[in-house]
Every structure is written in structure tokens, then in C-alpha cells.
Design a protein around this motif. Sequence first.
Motif, PDB file in Angstrom:
ATOM      1  N   PRO A 161       1.162  -1.372  -0.159  1.00 28.98           N
ATOM      2  CA  PRO A 161      -0.246  -0.292   0.291  1.00 28.98           C
ATOM      3  C   PRO A 161       1.070   0.794  -0.012  1.00 28.98           C
ATOM      4  O   PRO A 161       2.098   1.695   0.841  1.00 28.98           O
ATOM      5  N   ILE A 162       0.313   2.246  -0.499  1.00 31.03           N
ATOM      6  CA  ILE A 162       0.489   3.575  -0.361  1.00 31.03           C
ATOM      7  C   ILE A 162       0.336   4.306   0.401  1.00 31.03           C
ATOM      8  O   ILE A 162      -0.931   4.967   0.211  1.00 31.03           O
ATOM      9  N   LYS A 163       1.118   5.155   1.036  1.00 26.15           N
ATOM     10  CA  LYS A 163      -0.125   5.785   1.943  1.00 26.15           C
ATOM     11  C   LYS A 163       0.776   7.449   2.083  1.00 26.15           C
ATOM     12  O   LYS A 163       1.864   7.707   1.921  1.00 26.15           O
ATOM     13  N   GLU A 164      -0.156   8.266   2.965  1.00 27.73           N
ATOM     14  CA  GLU A 164      -0.188   9.131   3.098  1.00 27.73           C
ATOM     15  C   GLU A 164       0.821   9.947   4.103  1.00 27.73           C
ATOM     16  O   GLU A 164       0.889   8.914   5.223  1.00 27.73           O
ATOM     17  N   CYS A 165       2.003  10.370   3.896  1.00 22.17           N
ATOM     18  CA  CYS A 165       3.254  10.550   4.721  1.00 22.17           C
ATOM     19  C   CYS A 165       2.677  11.759   5.638  1.00 22.17           C
ATOM     20  O   CYS A 165       1.897  12.414   5.955  1.00 22.17           O
ATOM     21  N   VAL A 166       3.005  10.959   6.702  1.00 25.62           N
ATOM     22  CA  VAL A 166       2.589  11.291   8.202  1.00 25.62           C
ATOM     23  C   VAL A 166       3.593  13.016   8.903  1.00 25.62           C
ATOM     24  O   VAL A 166       3.263  14.185   9.046  1.00 25.62           O
ATOM     25  N   GLY A 170       0.598  14.730   3.831  1.00 28.09           N
ATOM     26  CA  GLY A 170       0.001  15.008   2.383  1.00 28.09           C
ATOM     27  C   GLY A 170       0.575  16.181   1.365  1.00 28.09           C
ATOM     28  O   GLY A 170       0.305  16.042   0.275  1.00 28.09           O
ATOM     29  N   THR A 171       1.172  16.683   1.721  1.00 29.95           N
ATOM     30  CA  THR A 171       1.056  17.939   1.147  1.00 29.95           C
ATOM     31  C   THR A 171       2.631  18.192   0.296  1.00 29.95           C
ATOM     32  O   THR A 171       2.825  19.075  -0.432  1.00 29.95           O
ATOM     33  N   GLY A 172       3.746  17.722   1.052  1.00 28.25           N
ATOM     34  CA  GLY A 172       5.336  17.277   0.150  1.00 28.25           C
ATOM     35  C   GLY A 172       6.117  18.976   0.758  1.00 28.25           C
ATOM     36  O   GLY A 172       7.094  18.564   0.285  1.00 28.25           O
ATOM     37  N   ARG A 173       5.193  19.443   1.799  1.00 25.06           N
ATOM     38  CA  ARG A 173       5.855  20.150   1.630  1.00 25.06           C
ATOM     39  C   ARG A 173       5.846  20.561   3.499  1.00 25.06           C
ATOM     40  O   ARG A 173       5.159  20.152   4.490  1.00 25.06           O
ATOM     41  N   VAL A 174       7.179  20.811   4.113  1.00 25.10           N
ATOM     42  CA  VAL A 174       7.115  20.742   5.344  1.00 25.10           C
ATOM     43  C   VAL A 174       7.520  22.541   6.112  1.00 25.10           C
ATOM     44  O   VAL A 174       8.131  23.626   5.314  1.00 25.10           O
ATOM     45  N   GLN A 175       6.840  23.103   7.564  1.00 25.32           N
ATOM     46  CA  GLN A 175       7.015  24.847   7.255  1.00 25.32           C
ATOM     47  C   GLN A 175       7.895  24.636   8.887  1.00 25.32           C
ATOM     48  O   GLN A 175       7.879  24.251   9.514  1.00 25.32           O
ATOM     49  N   PRO A 192      11.342  15.763   3.628  1.00 31.95           N
ATOM     50  CA  PRO A 192      12.345  15.137   3.917  1.00 31.95           C
ATOM     51  C   PRO A 192      12.013  13.416   4.203  1.00 31.95           C
ATOM     52  O   PRO A 192      13.074  12.497   3.420  1.00 31.95           O
ATOM     53  N   GLU A 193      11.171  13.292   4.646  1.00 34.70           N
ATOM     54  CA  GLU A 193      10.299  12.113   4.643  1.00 34.70           C
ATOM     55  C   GLU A 193       9.838  11.673   3.528  1.00 34.70           C
ATOM     56  O   GLU A 193      10.592  10.257   2.878  1.00 34.70           O
ATOM     57  N   CYS A 194       9.405  11.756   2.722  1.00 35.65           N
ATOM     58  CA  CYS A 194       8.975  11.256   1.570  1.00 35.65           C
ATOM     59  C   CYS A 194       9.125  12.558  -0.140  1.00 35.65           C
ATOM     60  O   CYS A 194       8.866  12.154  -1.101  1.00 35.65           O
ATOM     61  N   ASN A 195      10.356  13.362   0.399  1.00 37.47           N
ATOM     62  CA  ASN A 195      11.191  13.788  -1.356  1.00 37.47           C
ATOM     63  C   ASN A 195       9.703  14.763  -1.709  1.00 37.47           C
ATOM     64  O   ASN A 195      10.187  14.990  -3.162  1.00 37.47           O
TER      65      ASN A 195
END
Length: 358
Positions: A161-166, A170-175, A192-195
Motif C-alpha cells: 500500500p501507498i500511504k500519506e506521509c505523516v 500529504g502536502t509534500g512541504r514542511v513548514q 525529507p521523508e517523502c521527497n
Amino acid sequence: MDYYQILGVSRNASENEIKKAYRKLAHKYHPDKGGDEKKFKEINEAYQILSNKEKKNQYDKFGRVFEEGGGSNAGQGFNSNWAWGNPKSDFDFFDLGEMVEEMFGFDTRQRKKDTRRGKDIQIDVEIPLETTLTGIEKEIRIKKMVVCPRCQGTGAEIGTPIKECVACGGTGRVQQIRKTPFGSFTKYATCPECNGEGHKPEKLCNVCKGEGRIKEEEKIKISIPNGVDNNQVLKMSNMGDAGRKKGKSGDLYIRIFVMKHPVFQRKGDDLYSTVPISFSQAVLGDEKKILTLDNKKILLKISAGTESGKIVRITGKGIPHFLGHGRGDMFIQFNIETPKKLSRTQKELLKKLREEGI
């Protein structure tokens, strides 16, 4: 204090030149980078005035005298507290944000780049001049990134399964928030977790190791239209490298090199060639069969009294217009050949002609 001298620009400097000079000096003298705080404030003061058209005009006319809210601030310059978030400041905060990004090395705007898109590919293809008349289809082989046949581009092992990055939700960006002398600024960085994908498989594909693509040699059929010119670049959308994890493919760019022809020279969509004729043909006139670029015979009329170097035009026998209608023309230049060897009879005849004044 001369604001122009402080920024090191002339009085007729453009807005862009003033901005560039300011940024360079602000980097150099910023206190957090070991610079001179007093000099830094002078630079800021100069830029606030010279970057504001109204204040710049007043400064050019009256020096450091400005009308603020109906009152007079002669010789006071401006409030140096602008840099610490003074809401009354007229400073261009868009420029400030750009400067902070450059100084502290982070992005203050929430932008998400497409990191999955495949790279563009450029190849060179050589074709004969004749093929520009009708166009040509060629099959080429190139090494490129193609969709992984095992995971079909997902990057996940079959059945995983492919899961949403915690980490990023799910945005692909961290603040990230960072405090600077200019206030607090928000940094939006790639997760950095999901590139930056926003999701990740529980187990990576055994073949592509999570890329969703592998490098292989692929056959590609390309269509080169008629009228294409030397050094022209054709684009084939989505035929470049496959994107990561079902990302958009890059484009394929084909640069055309047209081979030189032994007879014809191309100029635009026109063709030029030289046709040799004899002295008698030039003097008396004649007809001569010549070949066109598409190897068809046409009858060329040589007018009596033709001089060497004369050019005749044959309409519509040039190169087809690229992605258009009609064709260029063909230009024939006559070149009177001087015979290197003559028979006895020919020599006698020429001597008689010379006696006749020819």
C-alpha cells in the motif's frame, strides 16, 4: 550625506540598477554577517529614498528635505526603525522578502516544485537535403528513463500500500519558522521523508528502488516534416525521460542538421545551383536539360547573348515552406566554360572568328 554615493550609483541610474546596488551592499554590511551596523543603516536609508519615485524626485530637487503628512522633516532623512517591523515604513517589503531569502538561504513563499517531472532530452539528427521536399520518418534508438515495468511507475513493491506521509500531511512541504532581525519568517521546504511526494509506499519496488522508472534503450519513431531547415529544433512532447513515480514525462527536442548537397545550395526556402554552358550556347542560345532536387528533368532555355554569371529563376522548384503552403524558387546561374583542349578544326574556326572580331 549623498544617497547616490552611498549606493555607488549615478544620478540617472535605473530602478533595477539601484536595487542591485542596494542588495550587494546590504549583503556586505549586514550586522549578522559581521558588517558595519552604521553603514548598513545608511544603505537602508539611501535605498528607501531612491527606490520611492516621489521621494527620489524631492531629494533630487531639494536634497534631504521631505514633506511627510503636511509637516516638514528637513534634514531628518527617515525613521530607521523600518527594519524592525515599523508599520509606518514605506519600504518595499516584497524586496525585503527577496533579500531575506538570499541572506539566510530559505524560501519565504509557499511554492511546491514538481520534483517528479522527467528531464528533457535533446538529440541531433542528420538528414539529406532531398528529404526536406517531402519529409521523412526515422526510427531512432535512445537511452532514456522509462516507466518501471514491475511497479508501473508507482515506486511501490507489488501488493504494497501507498500511504500519506505523516511528516507533511500529504502536502509534500514542511513548514519551518526562523527569527531574524527583520522579524519571523516562514520557510517552506521539501519534505525529507517523502521527497516532496506527499505519500510513500510501505515497501519500495525491487526493480526501480522506489523511482518508478528505470533506464533502458527505447525505439522511437520520429516524423520530420517537409520544409525543415538546418539547425531547426523540433519538439516531441512527453517523449523525454519518464517522470518519477508517475510524474509527467519530459520532452524530446530534435535538432536537425541538413547535409550539404553536391549540386544545390539552400538559402531560406530557395535553391541555388550553377549550370555550365559552352561559348556557342551562350552566344547563339540553346536549350539544356537539367535535374531538379527531386531528380526530375526540366528543359532550361538559354537565351542568345547570355553572359557568364547570369541568373535565371524557376518559380516553385525550391523547398516547401515549413508548416505552410507553397514552395521557394530555384535559381540557376550560368557559367560559360572555357575549353582546355581544342581540336585542330576548332582552333581554325576560332581563329576565323577572331578575324571577324568575335
